[in-house]
Design a protein around this motif. Structure first.
Motif, mmCIF file in Angstrom:
data_model
loop_
_atom_site.group_PDB
_atom_site.id
_atom_site.type_symbol
_atom_site.label_atom_id
_atom_site.label_comp_id
_atom_site.label_asym_id
_atom_site.label_seq_id
_atom_site.Cartn_x
_atom_site.Cartn_y
_atom_site.Cartn_z
ATOM 1 N N TYR A 149 49.221 -61.567 37.807
ATOM 2 C CA TYR A 149 49.227 -60.115 37.925
ATOM 3 C C TYR A 149 47.833 -59.724 38.375
ATOM 4 O O TYR A 149 46.884 -59.788 37.591
ATOM 5 C CB TYR A 149 49.559 -59.492 36.573
ATOM 6 C CG TYR A 149 49.660 -57.985 36.605
ATOM 7 C CD1 TYR A 149 50.646 -57.352 37.362
ATOM 8 C CD2 TYR A 149 48.770 -57.191 35.895
ATOM 9 C CE1 TYR A 149 50.738 -55.977 37.396
ATOM 10 C CE2 TYR A 149 48.867 -55.808 35.916
ATOM 11 C CZ TYR A 149 49.846 -55.206 36.676
ATOM 12 O OH TYR A 149 49.938 -53.841 36.705
ATOM 13 N N SER B 68 56.084 -55.540 44.772
ATOM 14 C CA SER B 68 57.371 -54.864 44.920
ATOM 15 C C SER B 68 58.519 -55.694 44.368
ATOM 16 O O SER B 68 59.402 -55.182 43.698
ATOM 17 C CB SER B 68 57.607 -54.552 46.392
ATOM 18 O OG SER B 68 57.484 -55.747 47.129
ATOM 19 N N LYS B 69 58.484 -57.011 44.607
ATOM 20 C CA LYS B 69 59.622 -57.829 44.223
ATOM 21 C C LYS B 69 59.556 -58.132 42.729
ATOM 22 O O LYS B 69 58.608 -58.739 42.239
ATOM 23 C CB LYS B 69 59.585 -59.129 45.027
ATOM 24 C CG LYS B 69 60.836 -59.945 44.910
ATOM 25 C CD LYS B 69 60.737 -61.184 45.805
ATOM 26 C CE LYS B 69 61.790 -62.194 45.462
ATOM 27 N NZ LYS B 69 61.633 -62.782 44.134
ATOM 28 N N ASP B 70 60.553 -57.696 41.987
ATOM 29 C CA ASP B 70 60.549 -57.910 40.542
ATOM 30 C C ASP B 70 60.627 -59.396 40.215
ATOM 31 O O ASP B 70 61.179 -60.179 40.982
ATOM 32 C CB ASP B 70 61.753 -57.196 39.913
ATOM 33 C CG ASP B 70 61.556 -55.696 39.882
ATOM 34 O OD1 ASP B 70 60.536 -55.263 39.326
ATOM 35 O OD2 ASP B 70 62.410 -54.969 40.434
ATOM 36 N N PHE C 268 63.706 -60.726 35.463
ATOM 37 C CA PHE C 268 64.062 -59.333 35.205
ATOM 38 C C PHE C 268 64.746 -58.703 36.409
ATOM 39 O O PHE C 268 64.710 -57.499 36.578
ATOM 40 C CB PHE C 268 62.803 -58.547 34.842
ATOM 41 C CG PHE C 268 62.307 -58.861 33.462
ATOM 42 C CD1 PHE C 268 62.763 -58.141 32.369
ATOM 43 C CD2 PHE C 268 61.410 -59.891 33.247
ATOM 44 C CE1 PHE C 268 62.326 -58.439 31.092
ATOM 45 C CE2 PHE C 268 60.969 -60.195 31.966
ATOM 46 C CZ PHE C 268 61.431 -59.467 30.884
ATOM 47 N N ALA C 269 65.360 -59.563 37.253
ATOM 48 C CA ALA C 269 65.920 -59.076 38.502
ATOM 49 C C ALA C 269 66.966 -57.979 38.267
ATOM 50 O O ALA C 269 67.153 -57.093 39.087
ATOM 51 C CB ALA C 269 66.529 -60.239 39.279
ATOM 52 N N ARG D 282 66.867 -55.671 36.059
ATOM 53 C CA ARG D 282 66.273 -54.423 35.579
ATOM 54 C C ARG D 282 65.141 -54.037 36.518
ATOM 55 O O ARG D 282 63.986 -54.368 36.269
ATOM 56 C CB ARG D 282 65.689 -54.610 34.173
ATOM 57 C CG ARG D 282 66.673 -55.156 33.161
ATOM 58 C CD ARG D 282 67.449 -54.081 32.500
ATOM 59 N NE ARG D 282 66.608 -53.332 31.560
ATOM 60 C CZ ARG D 282 67.058 -52.259 30.906
ATOM 61 N NH1 ARG D 282 68.275 -51.822 31.128
ATOM 62 N NH2 ARG D 282 66.275 -51.640 30.055
ATOM 63 N N PRO D 283 65.440 -53.366 37.622
ATOM 64 C CA PRO D 283 64.396 -53.083 38.600
ATOM 65 C C PRO D 283 63.284 -52.229 37.986
ATOM 66 O O PRO D 283 63.509 -51.532 36.994
ATOM 67 C CB PRO D 283 65.126 -52.309 39.705
ATOM 68 C CG PRO D 283 66.550 -52.245 39.319
ATOM 69 C CD PRO D 283 66.731 -52.804 37.952
ATOM 70 N N GLY D 284 62.116 -52.324 38.591
ATOM 71 C CA GLY D 284 61.005 -51.483 38.148
ATOM 72 C C GLY D 284 60.073 -52.139 37.169
ATOM 73 O O GLY D 284 59.324 -51.462 36.473
ATOM 74 N N PHE D 285 60.123 -53.473 37.091
ATOM 75 C CA PHE D 285 59.244 -54.167 36.156
ATOM 76 C C PHE D 285 57.773 -53.838 36.432
ATOM 77 O O PHE D 285 57.013 -53.513 35.519
ATOM 78 C CB PHE D 285 59.472 -55.682 36.251
ATOM 79 C CG PHE D 285 58.605 -56.478 35.314
ATOM 80 C CD1 PHE D 285 59.023 -56.728 34.019
ATOM 81 C CD2 PHE D 285 57.368 -56.957 35.720
ATOM 82 C CE1 PHE D 285 58.221 -57.450 33.147
ATOM 83 C CE2 PHE D 285 56.561 -57.680 34.845
ATOM 84 C CZ PHE D 285 56.990 -57.916 33.556
ATOM 85 N N TRP D 286 57.394 -53.914 37.718
ATOM 86 C CA TRP D 286 55.973 -53.731 38.046
ATOM 87 C C TRP D 286 55.529 -52.290 37.832
ATOM 88 O O TRP D 286 54.380 -52.032 37.507
ATOM 89 C CB TRP D 286 55.694 -54.175 39.485
ATOM 90 C CG TRP D 286 55.920 -55.648 39.682
ATOM 91 C CD1 TRP D 286 56.782 -56.234 40.553
ATOM 92 C CD2 TRP D 286 55.284 -56.717 38.975
ATOM 93 N NE1 TRP D 286 56.734 -57.595 40.439
ATOM 94 C CE2 TRP D 286 55.813 -57.923 39.474
ATOM 95 C CE3 TRP D 286 54.334 -56.774 37.955
ATOM 96 C CZ2 TRP D 286 55.425 -59.176 39.009
ATOM 97 C CZ3 TRP D 286 53.940 -58.027 37.484
ATOM 98 C CH2 TRP D 286 54.478 -59.207 38.008
ATOM 99 N N LYS D 287 56.470 -51.358 38.020
ATOM 100 C CA LYS D 287 56.122 -49.953 37.802
ATOM 101 C C LYS D 287 55.812 -49.746 36.313
ATOM 102 O O LYS D 287 54.814 -49.137 35.944
ATOM 103 C CB LYS D 287 57.288 -49.071 38.245
ATOM 104 C CG LYS D 287 56.924 -47.622 38.385
ATOM 105 C CD LYS D 287 58.023 -46.847 39.121
ATOM 106 C CE LYS D 287 57.972 -45.374 38.777
ATOM 107 N NZ LYS D 287 58.488 -45.050 37.441
#
Lengths: 308, 438
Positions: free
Chosen positions: B350, B361-363, B367-368, B370-375
């Protein structure tokens, strides 16, 4: 010097060749044994001294501190607590491992040859497994969550944590015994095989049973070998490191200073204090010399016949 | 036959020992074959010790573009051993030019005079990083000792499906976390909400940071050591209470037993950091698609915070003859958009760089669904606070392991274990001669 050696010249001429032959061994010994020991002793008399924040160039230098590191090492309760733990562990390992080794050697000596060969190999095999691998293997067997041993025990109604405070010494000793019995058995067995069979024949004619032969003839004959294996085992026990070090991440019960050698490792490579580690290492070496020679002294007459 | 086998074993062991002894590498001798073709007569050669996966591939793209500066990666085991190895190599006079330095170890490296002050060369990189992470490489002084690489803001990971099954809500405060642990224990004594590990001082340090601890600070020409400060004692007392009650686990993390508990759902949550998806994917493969992420429970819900667990930087050895080239490479690796993308994609780190974090961008696969992991990670990371680490963190961390191991074993007071950490740290610093504010 010279008055004692009237034939000095001739001795010297004869002396050149042996030294030449000895040279490689002496050089290796000096480079890889004497020099490191000397350096350890030198380091044990020193320490780093830091000024101010200790950051940046020249803030840290090495100074001579005399025997201060020894005073710290000897005054550290944790080191002595470590010795106590190792003493308990060692007593256990020594008695069980050498007892089993002797028992197996005696049994094998009386067994039918083909069966003996198989058993000998089977008992010896664990010795060929490296200590770290053996400890990991046993560690997995001890871990309550994944251990089949534990499953079996709890099926029987016994709930034992094999890595708990009361059991961890036994669990560790078990690893050492498992790995060490084979080698010691082999040493004793080899000695037994060298005994002329006539002794036993004579004993049988005198009406001795197999047990009597074992206890009254075989055991006394292999006593020097037993003493040899005991000395080796004492030294190995004093230096116990691999088993506790490998099992430590698995349990709360083994501290980073569980055995004296682990304390040396911690000081040298975890907390970065080579100087204290060197002092402790010298203390450990002194204690193992005292223990080994002390043991030899106590048993010398018994072991090596009439003594002098 | 037995003896022959014995001597065979001995011979193998000897051969292995000799091989190990011989390969105890001299830094900078291995030349990359690509370097010779078309490059200037004498390219600068750098060695780099790191444990980031696939770093050799990432470095290849640097080497291809920079024939004059060729970097050779030497893969390390990571963790405390890697730090010990670097310090030993530096003491022996043959360290690598570049080394991966965990933030908590950097002060030890600086105190041992093993890494260079690269302020002159690395100054411009400051703008790429957040204030908090940059202070970890300056130690709060005027110098710059490394370039930040990755960071590990702590987050709360939990089994969504099992939380539903037991009717649990994601705890937002530590009081709720304790209540959840008790409620779960009552419903099913065989499963646990979480655990406290005596082998992971980094995790405890992060929890203390969240509570506002400042274990070390610099006051003029002296260190202030406050490991047993109020926030840390509060955190220790809290976990000590839960362990004593028996409503959370007390076994170390990262053991086969722990893997199994995460994998089969015996442990329902894990207080970890942004790098957890990698660990979960390899240690708990069956849980894929069942885990979710949330901010850590809070001490004060109106002022959310988190701490750091892990994270490292790239430092340059004090004795490196090619400091400028080394800093150029380290700056590229940790700030160049292409390099940072490779770091995140191939190296699974990270990134510490602000732009690098935003570009993710790519989770993670785990956790594929559940999008938005990085956010989520970026939002949580924005609330992170750390503290300056001292020059002997290794002593403190070692004291943590022994003192907390014993406290868990004896079911005794965790506050006393924190005081043991403080005492061991101060005693060691005094012995070495550091100035300490009383």
């Amino acid at each position: 010097m010279s008055p004692h050696r009237p034939a000095g010249a001739r001795t010297r001429r004869a002396g050149a060749a042996p030294y030449l032959f000895l040279a490689p061994a002496m050089v290796l010994f000096a480079l890889f044994t004497a020099l490191p020991i000397g350096y350890t002793a030198y380091l044990s008399l020193r320490r780093t001294k830091v000024s101010g924040l200790g950051l940046g160039k020249g803030a840290r230098k090495e100074v001579f501190v005399g025997l201060a590191n020894y005073a710290t090492a000897l005054g550290d309760g944790e080191l002595w607590a470590g010795w106590l733990r190792v003493l308990g562990y060692g007593a256990l390992v020594l008695v069980v491992m050498l007892g089993l080794a002797l028992l197996f050697a005696l049994l094998l000596d009386t067994l039918h040859v083909r069966f003996a060969r198989f058993s000998r190999a089977a008992i010896f095999l664990p010795y060929a497994v490296p200590g770290v691998a053996a400890s990991l293997l046993w560690g997995f067997l001890y871990l309550p969550g994944v251990s089949p041993v534990n499953d079996a025990l709890s099926a029987l109604g016994a709930r034992v944590d094999l890595l708990g405070a009361g059991t961890v010494t036994f669990s560790m000793a078990n690893v050492a015994v498992w790995g060490g019995v084979g080698f010691n058995m082999l040493v004793l067995y080899t000695t037994l095989r060298a005994v002329p069979r006539e002794y036993y024949e004579a004993a049988r004619i005198d009406g001795a049973s197999e047990t009597q032969i074992a206890l009254r003839i075989k055991v006394p004959i292999v006593t020097p070998a037993i003493i040899l294996t005991t000395v080796f085992s004492i030294i190995a026990t004093v230096q116990v490191f691999t088993e506790p070090m490998t099992l430590r991440p698995l349990t709360n019960t083994i501290s980073t200073t569980w055995s004296p050698l682990m304390k040396v490792y911690r000081d040298a490579f975890v907390t970065g204090d080579l100087y204290s580690a060197a002092a402790t290492a010298v203390v450990i070496a002194a204690i193992s010399v005292v223990l080994s020679f002390g043991f030899l002294r106590v048993v010398r007459d018994r072991a090596f016949g009439e003594g002098r | 036959m037995g003896t022959r086998r014995l001597s065979a074993v001995a011979a193998v062991a000897l051969a292995a020992a000799l091989a190990a002894g011989c390969s105890g590498g001299t830094a900078g001798e291995t030349a990359s074959p690509a370097a010779s073709a078309g490059a200037p007569a004498r390219p600068v050669k750098l060695t780099y010790w790191t444990w980031v996966p696939n770093m050799d591939k990432i470095v290849q793209s640097w080497n291809a573009a920079h024939p004059d500066i060729q970097v050779t990666v030497s893969k390390q085991a990571g963790g405390d051993d890697a730090a010990a190895k670097f310090l030993t190599a530096a003491k022996a006079g043959n360290p690598p030019d570049l080394v991966q330095a965990e933030y908590q170890m950097l002060p030890s490296f600086v105190a041992a005079d093993a890494v260079a002050d690269i302020k002159a060369e690395a100054g411009p990189a400051k703008a790429e990083f957040g204030e908090g992470v940059w202070s970890l490489v300056t130690l709060g002084t005027d110098a710059v000792y490394a370039i930040p690489q990755d960071s590990g803001p702590m987050m709360f990971y939990y089994r969504r499906d099992l939380f539903d099954k037991y009717g649990l809500k994601v705890p937002t405060t530590w009081d709720e976390y304790a209540a959840t642990a008790r409620a779960l224990h009552e419903k099913n004594p065989k499963v646990l909400l979480g655990a406290f590990s005596s082998k992971d001082p980094g995790s405890f340090a992060g929890l203390a940071q969240q509570a506002g601890a400042r274990w070390w600070s610099i006051d003029g020409e002296a260190w202030k050591v406050a490991i047993a400060d109020e926030p840390t004692l509060r955190v220790a007392g809290y976990w000590g209470g839960l362990v004593k009650e028996g409503v959370i686990g007390d076994k170390p993390y990262f053991t086969p037993e722990w893997n199994k508990a995460l994998n089969d759902g015996t442990q329902l949550s894990w207080i970890s950091a942004v790098w957890a998806p990698g660990v979960l994917a390899s240690n708990a493969p069956d849980g894929k698609g069942k885990w979710a992420v949330a901010p850590l429970p809070q001490w004060n819900a109106s002022e959310p915070h988190t701490g750091f667990w892990g994270g490292s930087s790239t430092a340059v050895a004090a004795t490196s003859p090619s400091r400028q080239a080394a800093v150029r490479f380290a700056t590229w690796l940790n700030t160049d958009p292409q390099a940072v993308a490779l770091l995140a994609g191939q190296g699974a780190v990270y990134p510490a760089s602000v732009k690098g974090q935003a570009a993710l961008s790519k989770d993670p696969d785990y956790f594929a669904d559940r999008p938005g992991f990085w956010k989520t990670a970026a939002e949580i990371g924005a609330t992170a606070r750390g503290f300056t680490f001292g020059p002997n963190v290794n002593v403190t961390y070692n004291a943590f392991k022994d003192a907390f191991g014993k406290a868990i074993q004896d079911r005794s007071d965790f506050a006393a274990a924190v005081r043991a950490m403080q005492d061991a740290t101060v005693a060691d610093m005094r012995k070495s001669g550091f100035q300490i504010v009383p």
